[in-house]
Design an enzyme around this catalytic site. Structure first.
Site, short mmCIF file in Angstrom:
data_model
loop_
_atom_site.label_atom_id
_atom_site.label_comp_id
_atom_site.label_asym_id
_atom_site.label_seq_id
_atom_site.Cartn_x
_atom_site.Cartn_y
_atom_site.Cartn_z
N ASP A 10 -48.59 63.76 7.13
CA ASP A 10 -48.01 65.01 6.66
C ASP A 10 -48.10 65.00 5.13
O ASP A 10 -48.29 63.94 4.52
CB ASP A 10 -46.56 65.10 7.15
CG ASP A 10 -45.80 66.24 6.52
OD1 ASP A 10 -46.25 67.39 6.62
OD2 ASP A 10 -44.74 65.96 5.91
N ASP A 12 -46.03 67.49 2.53
CA ASP A 12 -44.75 67.74 1.86
C ASP A 12 -43.66 66.82 2.40
O ASP A 12 -43.42 66.79 3.61
CB ASP A 12 -44.30 69.19 2.06
CG ASP A 12 -45.26 70.19 1.45
OD1 ASP A 12 -44.82 71.03 0.67
OD2 ASP A 12 -46.47 70.12 1.74
N ASP A 168 -42.20 63.13 7.82
CA ASP A 168 -40.82 63.00 7.37
C ASP A 168 -39.83 63.90 8.11
O ASP A 168 -38.65 63.95 7.74
CB ASP A 168 -40.72 63.34 5.88
CG ASP A 168 -40.84 64.84 5.60
OD1 ASP A 168 -39.91 65.43 5.02
OD2 ASP A 168 -41.89 65.42 5.98
#
Length: 212
Positions: A10, A12, A168
């Site tokens: 991922d 961001d 995250d």
């Protein structure tokens, strides 16, 4: 210890701390349309499902608001020119990618950020370190659908066997599950340990070095 050949990240909250720039562009678009602004912590909770969902959560009444589409367009325009004002790689991320690269690992980034910004940020911060970068577009379903991950594997010429997904958020956990990949959840991003555990996280790391 598991050894992987392919790492799909991922963007961001995982590789880049983009929160301040996302919040700035969100509030620019809101103020430009005379709508109430939000705190950075508000925006932290809004992100993860793509730009449209971010603005839907930020605008009172969401998509039903008559200024929703204009606010979304203003966000896109502002973020295109200000996506790296305050954005930085998290400490240890570049060293991790360099180490993976030196050991012959394949590296991809899949994001719900719109595709042009995803490519631009990867090129700017991780030149020659990311093999494939895929963002949101009309041609491919965004996460948590597995499409971006499967497309990344196809472009890398890699199999699911030997691949791992790193993110995250709860969206990332679900994306990995839908893609049939193990998931490493990072603790320096936009969600905390209790939140991740409550959404099914099984492998958690506190620093990029642990991923290697």
């Amino acid at each position: 210890m598991n050894v992987y050949d392919t790492y799909i990240f991922d963007l961001d909250g995982t590789l880049l701390d983009t929160l301040d720039d996302l919040a700035a562009s969100t509030n620019y678009a809101l103020r430009h349309n005379r709508l109430p602004a939000h705190t950075t912590d508000d925006v932290r909770r809004f992100v993860g499902n793509g730009v449209r969902k971010l603005i839907e959560r930020a605008v009172p009444g969401g998509e039903a608001h008559p200024l929703f589409e204009q606010t979304l367009a203003d966000f896109r325009e502002h973020y295109t020119h200000h996506s790296s004002d305050h954005t930085r790689p998290y400490p240890g991320v570049v060293a991790l990618l360099e180490r993976l690269r030196s050991h012959g690992k394949k590296i991809a980034v899949v994001s719900n950020k719109f595709h042009a910004a995803t490519e631009a940020l990867c090129c700017h911060y991780f030149p020659s370190l990311v093999d494939v970068a895929i963002g949101e577009s009309a041609e491919i379903r965004k996460k948590p659908a597995p499409d971006t991950v499967l497309e990344a594997l196809r472009r890398l010429g890699a199999d699911k066997c030997g691949a791992v997904y790193v993110g995250d958020s709860d969206v990332d956990i679900e994306t990995a599950r839908n893609s049939g990949l193990p998931c490493i959840s990072v603790l320096w991003g936009f969600r905390d340990r209790p939140f991740l555990l409550s959404h099914g996280a099984t492998i958690l790391v506190e620093s990029p070095a642990e991923i290697f």
